[in-house]
Design a protein around this motif. Structure first.
Motif, PDB file in Angstrom:
ATOM      1  N   VAL A   1       0.848  -1.177   0.000  1.00 36.60           N
ATOM      2  CA  VAL A   1       0.000   0.000   0.000  1.00 36.60           C
ATOM      3  C   VAL A   1       0.887   1.231   0.000  1.00 36.60           C
ATOM      4  N   GLN A   2       0.649   2.138  -0.902  1.00 36.73           N
ATOM      5  CA  GLN A   2       1.487   3.313  -1.010  1.00 36.73           C
ATOM      6  C   GLN A   2       0.697   4.554  -0.633  1.00 36.73           C
ATOM      7  N   LEU A   3       1.206   5.254   0.360  1.00 39.83           N
ATOM      8  CA  LEU A   3       0.654   6.549   0.690  1.00 39.83           C
ATOM      9  C   LEU A   3       1.443   7.583  -0.099  1.00 39.83           C
ATOM     10  N   MET A   4       0.807   8.662  -0.478  1.00 44.20           N
ATOM     11  CA  MET A   4       1.451   9.643  -1.341  1.00 44.20           C
ATOM     12  C   MET A   4       1.368  11.019  -0.718  1.00 44.20           C
ATOM     13  N   GLU A   5       2.544  11.539  -0.279  1.00 44.79           N
ATOM     14  CA  GLU A   5       2.597  12.880   0.300  1.00 44.79           C
ATOM     15  C   GLU A   5       2.848  13.922  -0.785  1.00 44.79           C
ATOM     16  N   SER A   6       2.404  15.136  -0.514  1.00 48.85           N
ATOM     17  CA  SER A   6       2.691  16.275  -1.388  1.00 48.85           C
ATOM     18  C   SER A   6       2.597  17.546  -0.553  1.00 48.85           C
ATOM     19  N   GLY A   7       3.054  18.646  -1.121  1.00 49.47           N
ATOM     20  CA  GLY A   7       2.904  19.934  -0.467  1.00 49.47           C
ATOM     21  C   GLY A   7       4.155  20.491   0.168  1.00 49.47           C
ATOM     22  N   GLY A   8       5.230  19.722   0.160  1.00 53.42           N
ATOM     23  CA  GLY A   8       6.464  20.232   0.735  1.00 53.42           C
ATOM     24  C   GLY A   8       7.050  21.342  -0.129  1.00 53.42           C
ATOM     25  N   GLY A   9       8.086  21.988   0.397  1.00 54.75           N
ATOM     26  CA  GLY A   9       8.716  23.056  -0.358  1.00 54.75           C
ATOM     27  C   GLY A   9       9.681  23.821   0.507  1.00 54.75           C
ATOM     28  N   SER A  10      10.165  24.941  -0.028  1.00 52.23           N
ATOM     29  CA  SER A  10      11.099  25.800   0.688  1.00 52.23           C
ATOM     30  C   SER A  10      10.409  27.103   1.046  1.00 52.23           C
ATOM     31  N   VAL A  11      10.477  27.460   2.311  1.00 55.52           N
ATOM     32  CA  VAL A  11       9.863  28.697   2.783  1.00 55.52           C
ATOM     33  C   VAL A  11      10.825  29.391   3.732  1.00 55.52           C
ATOM     34  N   GLU A  12      10.560  30.662   3.980  1.00 55.39           N
ATOM     35  CA  GLU A  12      11.326  31.399   4.967  1.00 55.39           C
ATOM     36  C   GLU A  12      10.704  31.189   6.345  1.00 55.39           C
ATOM     37  N   ALA A  35      -0.789   9.468  11.045  1.00 53.01           N
ATOM     38  CA  ALA A  35       0.141  10.394  11.671  1.00 53.01           C
ATOM     39  C   ALA A  35       1.099  10.995  10.654  1.00 53.01           C
ATOM     40  N   TRP A  36       1.691  12.092  11.052  1.00 54.63           N
ATOM     41  CA  TRP A  36       2.795  12.705  10.319  1.00 54.63           C
ATOM     42  C   TRP A  36       4.059  12.550  11.163  1.00 54.63           C
ATOM     43  N   PHE A  37       5.093  12.100  10.511  1.00 57.72           N
ATOM     44  CA  PHE A  37       6.407  11.987  11.117  1.00 57.72           C
ATOM     45  C   PHE A  37       7.390  12.821  10.313  1.00 57.72           C
ATOM     46  N   ARG A  38       8.520  13.132  10.914  1.00 60.52           N
ATOM     47  CA  ARG A  38       9.554  13.817  10.169  1.00 60.52           C
ATOM     48  C   ARG A  38      10.927  13.239  10.520  1.00 60.52           C
ATOM     49  N   VAL A 100       0.203   5.243   8.470  1.00 59.39           N
ATOM     50  CA  VAL A 100      -1.043   4.668   8.963  1.00 59.39           C
ATOM     51  C   VAL A 100      -0.717   3.327   9.602  1.00 59.39           C
ATOM     52  N   ASP A 101      -1.270   3.103  10.773  1.00 60.32           N
ATOM     53  CA  ASP A 101      -1.060   1.817  11.436  1.00 60.32           C
ATOM     54  C   ASP A 101      -2.239   1.548  12.348  1.00 60.32           C
ATOM     55  N   PHE A 102      -2.339   0.317  12.784  1.00 62.94           N
ATOM     56  CA  PHE A 102      -3.478  -0.077  13.594  1.00 62.94           C
ATOM     57  C   PHE A 102      -3.147   0.135  15.060  1.00 62.94           C
ATOM     58  N   VAL A 103      -2.962   1.405  15.396  1.00 63.75           N
ATOM     59  CA  VAL A 103      -2.684   1.851  16.752  1.00 63.75           C
ATOM     60  C   VAL A 103      -3.955   2.492  17.288  1.00 63.75           C
ATOM     61  N   GLU A 104      -4.299   2.157  18.526  1.00 64.22           N
ATOM     62  CA  GLU A 104      -5.594   2.568  19.050  1.00 64.22           C
ATOM     63  C   GLU A 104      -5.752   4.066  19.182  1.00 64.22           C
ATOM     64  N   ASP A 116       9.135   0.184  10.042  1.00 63.57           N
ATOM     65  CA  ASP A 116       9.151  -1.182   9.522  1.00 63.57           C
ATOM     66  C   ASP A 116       7.780  -1.843   9.558  1.00 63.57           C
ATOM     67  N   PHE A 117       6.790  -1.140  10.076  1.00 57.94           N
ATOM     68  CA  PHE A 117       5.456  -1.700  10.179  1.00 57.94           C
ATOM     69  C   PHE A 117       4.436  -0.678   9.704  1.00 57.94           C
ATOM     70  N   GLY A 118       3.248  -1.149   9.378  1.00 59.49           N
ATOM     71  CA  GLY A 118       2.212  -0.232   8.927  1.00 59.49           C
ATOM     72  C   GLY A 118       2.473   0.244   7.510  1.00 59.49           C
ATOM     73  N   TYR A 119       1.914   1.400   7.205  1.00 59.75           N
ATOM     74  CA  TYR A 119       1.992   1.940   5.843  1.00 59.75           C
ATOM     75  C   TYR A 119       2.616   3.324   5.891  1.00 59.75           C
ATOM     76  N   TRP A 120       3.569   3.548   5.036  1.00 61.67           N
ATOM     77  CA  TRP A 120       4.296   4.813   5.010  1.00 61.67           C
ATOM     78  C   TRP A 120       4.421   5.309   3.578  1.00 61.67           C
ATOM     79  N   GLY A 121       4.476   6.631   3.435  1.00 61.98           N
ATOM     80  CA  GLY A 121       4.741   7.207   2.134  1.00 61.98           C
ATOM     81  C   GLY A 121       6.235   7.400   1.932  1.00 61.98           C
ATOM     82  N   GLN A 122       6.568   7.999   0.790  1.00 64.43           N
ATOM     83  CA  GLN A 122       7.969   8.228   0.437  1.00 64.43           C
ATOM     84  C   GLN A 122       8.512   9.530   0.999  1.00 64.43           C
TER      85      GLN A 122
END
Length: 130
Positions: A1-12, A35-38, A100-104, A116-122
């Motif tokens: 399953v592929q999640l697809m992120e967008s919207g990043g960029g360079s800002v001040e 969730a969002w991770f960085r 995305v993961d099956f966390v309560e 290493d678990f769940g579903y993550w985008g690139q």
């Protein structure tokens, strides 16, 4: 399953960005947290930091680093997860991933999700200059 992120960029510093993540419909329907991770420059994959999360009840949780500045939301109709980021700081520079993961609960999701678990985008790159 592929999640697809967008919207990043360079800002001040002080600027804003809105990240989006397309989530397959069948995952939206199941009991889960999103969730969002960085991952900051020079950090390992295992050192990804949870930024914000939302569970299937709509409860949200935020890391201290983003409280008051970041807002996580979801559009179930469009099957999109968002992260609104305001008043960005150079320390927010990182690759941002949705997961995305099956966390309560959203609170658990910030620390329990594992690349290493769940579903993550690139990932989508966010760069904040001073």
């Amino acid at each position: 399953v592929q999640l697809m992120e967008s919207g990043g960029g360079s800002v001040e510093a002080g600027g804003s960005l809105r990240l989006s993540c397309a989530v397959p419909g069948y995952i939206m329907k199941m009991r889960h947290s999103m969730a969002w991770f960085r991952q900051a420059p020079g950090k390992a994959r295992e050192e990804r930091e949870g930024v914000a999360a939302v569970d299937s009840e709509g409860n949200t949780a935020y890391a201290d680093s983003g409280k008051g500045r970041f807002t996580i939301s979801q559009d179930n109709g469009k099957k999109i997860l968002y992260l609104e980021m305001n008043n960005l700081e150079p320390e927010d520079t990182a690759m941002y991933f949705c997961a995305v993961d099956f966390v309560e609960s959203a609170t658990q999701a910030l620390t329990a999700m594992d690349p290493d678990f769940g579903y993550w985008g690139q990932g989508t790159q966010v760069t904040v200059s001073s």
